[in-house]
Write a protein that holds these residues in place. Sequence first.
Motif, short mmCIF file in Angstrom:
data_model
loop_
_atom_site.label_atom_id
_atom_site.label_comp_id
_atom_site.label_asym_id
_atom_site.label_seq_id
_atom_site.Cartn_x
_atom_site.Cartn_y
_atom_site.Cartn_z
N PHE A 278 53.76 -50.12 -24.33
CA PHE A 278 53.92 -51.56 -24.27
C PHE A 278 53.73 -52.07 -25.69
O PHE A 278 52.75 -51.72 -26.36
CB PHE A 278 52.86 -52.21 -23.38
CG PHE A 278 52.99 -51.92 -21.91
CD1 PHE A 278 54.22 -51.73 -21.31
CD2 PHE A 278 51.85 -51.85 -21.11
CE1 PHE A 278 54.33 -51.47 -19.95
CE2 PHE A 278 51.94 -51.60 -19.75
CZ PHE A 278 53.18 -51.40 -19.17
N THR A 279 54.64 -52.91 -26.17
CA THR A 279 54.51 -53.49 -27.50
C THR A 279 54.82 -54.99 -27.43
O THR A 279 55.24 -55.51 -26.40
CB THR A 279 55.46 -52.82 -28.51
OG1 THR A 279 56.81 -53.23 -28.24
CG2 THR A 279 55.39 -51.31 -28.43
N ASP A 280 54.61 -55.66 -28.56
CA ASP A 280 54.92 -57.09 -28.69
C ASP A 280 54.14 -57.94 -27.69
O ASP A 280 54.71 -58.81 -27.02
CB ASP A 280 56.43 -57.33 -28.53
CG ASP A 280 57.25 -56.58 -29.55
OD1 ASP A 280 56.78 -56.43 -30.68
OD2 ASP A 280 58.35 -56.11 -29.21
N PHE A 281 52.86 -57.68 -27.59
CA PHE A 281 51.97 -58.50 -26.77
C PHE A 281 50.64 -58.59 -27.52
O PHE A 281 50.44 -57.91 -28.53
CB PHE A 281 51.76 -57.88 -25.38
CG PHE A 281 50.98 -56.58 -25.41
CD1 PHE A 281 49.60 -56.58 -25.27
CD2 PHE A 281 51.62 -55.36 -25.61
CE1 PHE A 281 48.88 -55.40 -25.32
CE2 PHE A 281 50.90 -54.18 -25.66
CZ PHE A 281 49.52 -54.20 -25.52
N GLU A 282 49.73 -59.41 -27.04
CA GLU A 282 48.42 -59.50 -27.66
C GLU A 282 47.35 -59.62 -26.59
O GLU A 282 47.47 -60.44 -25.67
CB GLU A 282 48.32 -60.71 -28.60
CG GLU A 282 49.11 -60.56 -29.88
CD GLU A 282 48.88 -61.72 -30.84
OE1 GLU A 282 48.31 -62.75 -30.40
OE2 GLU A 282 49.26 -61.61 -32.02
N VAL A 283 46.33 -58.77 -26.67
CA VAL A 283 45.18 -58.87 -25.77
C VAL A 283 43.90 -58.63 -26.55
O VAL A 283 43.90 -57.95 -27.58
CB VAL A 283 45.26 -57.85 -24.60
CG1 VAL A 283 46.45 -58.14 -23.69
CG2 VAL A 283 45.30 -56.42 -25.11
N GLU A 284 42.83 -59.19 -26.06
CA GLU A 284 41.51 -58.90 -26.61
C GLU A 284 41.08 -57.52 -26.12
O GLU A 284 41.61 -57.00 -25.13
CB GLU A 284 40.50 -59.95 -26.16
CG GLU A 284 40.86 -61.38 -26.54
CD GLU A 284 40.69 -61.67 -28.02
OE1 GLU A 284 40.20 -60.78 -28.75
OE2 GLU A 284 41.05 -62.78 -28.45
N ALA A 285 40.10 -56.93 -26.78
CA ALA A 285 39.64 -55.59 -26.42
C ALA A 285 39.19 -55.51 -24.97
O ALA A 285 39.41 -54.51 -24.29
CB ALA A 285 38.53 -55.16 -27.36
N ASP A 286 38.56 -56.59 -24.45
CA ASP A 286 38.05 -56.54 -23.09
C ASP A 286 39.16 -56.69 -22.04
O ASP A 286 38.91 -56.54 -20.84
CB ASP A 286 36.97 -57.60 -22.87
CG ASP A 286 37.48 -59.03 -23.14
OD1 ASP A 286 38.66 -59.19 -23.49
OD2 ASP A 286 36.67 -59.97 -22.99
N GLU A 287 40.39 -56.98 -22.48
CA GLU A 287 41.52 -57.07 -21.56
C GLU A 287 42.38 -55.81 -21.59
O GLU A 287 43.34 -55.69 -20.82
CB GLU A 287 42.41 -58.26 -21.93
CG GLU A 287 41.72 -59.61 -21.94
CD GLU A 287 42.63 -60.69 -22.48
OE1 GLU A 287 43.13 -61.48 -21.66
OE2 GLU A 287 42.84 -60.73 -23.71
N LEU A 288 42.02 -54.89 -22.45
CA LEU A 288 42.87 -53.74 -22.69
C LEU A 288 42.95 -52.79 -21.50
O LEU A 288 44.01 -52.23 -21.22
CB LEU A 288 42.38 -52.97 -23.92
CG LEU A 288 43.18 -51.74 -24.33
CD1 LEU A 288 44.63 -52.12 -24.64
CD2 LEU A 288 42.54 -51.07 -25.54
N ASP A 289 41.84 -52.61 -20.78
CA ASP A 289 41.82 -51.64 -19.68
C ASP A 289 42.91 -51.91 -18.66
O ASP A 289 43.52 -50.98 -18.13
CB ASP A 289 40.45 -51.64 -19.00
CG ASP A 289 39.37 -50.99 -19.86
OD1 ASP A 289 39.73 -50.36 -20.87
OD2 ASP A 289 38.19 -51.14 -19.52
N GLY A 290 43.16 -53.18 -18.37
CA GLY A 290 44.20 -53.52 -17.39
C GLY A 290 45.58 -53.08 -17.85
O GLY A 290 46.37 -52.54 -17.06
N ARG A 291 45.88 -53.28 -19.13
CA ARG A 291 47.18 -52.89 -19.66
C ARG A 291 47.32 -51.36 -19.68
O ARG A 291 48.39 -50.82 -19.38
CB ARG A 291 47.39 -53.45 -21.07
CG ARG A 291 47.62 -54.95 -21.09
CD ARG A 291 48.97 -55.30 -20.46
NE ARG A 291 49.12 -56.70 -20.21
CZ ARG A 291 49.66 -57.57 -21.06
NH1 ARG A 291 50.07 -57.15 -22.24
NH2 ARG A 291 49.78 -58.84 -20.74
#
Length: 236
Positions: A207-220
């Motif tokens: 997955f590219t061209d998105f932005e998440v904080e570290a605490d949201e990463l697990d879902g992605r």
Amino acid sequence: MSSQPNQSLIDGIRCFQELTIAGRPLGNKELSEKLDLNIIKVNRLLRTLKSIGMAEQNAQKKYMPGPVVHVLAAQSFHSSALFRAATKVAINTPFDDRTLAIGVLWQDSVVYMYHALAHQDPADGLGGYHLYPSSQSSIGMALLAEMDDEELAQTIDHWPEEQKVAMRIAVANARAKGYACCTGSNGKINNIACTFFVGGAKAAIAFTDFEVEADELDGRVAELKRLVAKIENYDQ
């Protein structure tokens, strides 16, 4: 019998590869300079490629891929269980908030077999992308992390020392976490990739061209791994 690689064959493949990624016809001199090969050798290789349909010339006598490239593409799709599974799952999984990419490693560069932007027709994501430096790609990092240390060292041996150090750190992180990721200048994660295997062949999906904080990463990451499972268990 010598076990040394056949350099003329390697150079011929390099010529063909450069023609396929250039996106425009190339002259003998330009190709010679791009590949750092003697122009006489390049002329001979191009004539050989043309004689078997792997190259052809336009009205200006410049070279471009010949009709064999389409044959190879069709044969690759037919013979590669990985290509069929990966692209069929990708086409049936469109996203409107991120890019979905699938790639393999060619030497130290990533070659995309699929690259669909957000809102793009998934079918338009098939092929058509140039080589991309593995040092700038989560797909490249994930695939380099699958190498043993000796193979990794050989692959990145020609890189600047600073770049090699950064990649070794990225590879260590990818091995520890089970995925690779890249962070933008604002500190947010914008690129994640996982490797997958089909029939013994190896590739990576991102997955590219998105932005998440570290605490949201697990879902992605969980979403990405669900796609990996679909590809690896795809009913051929």
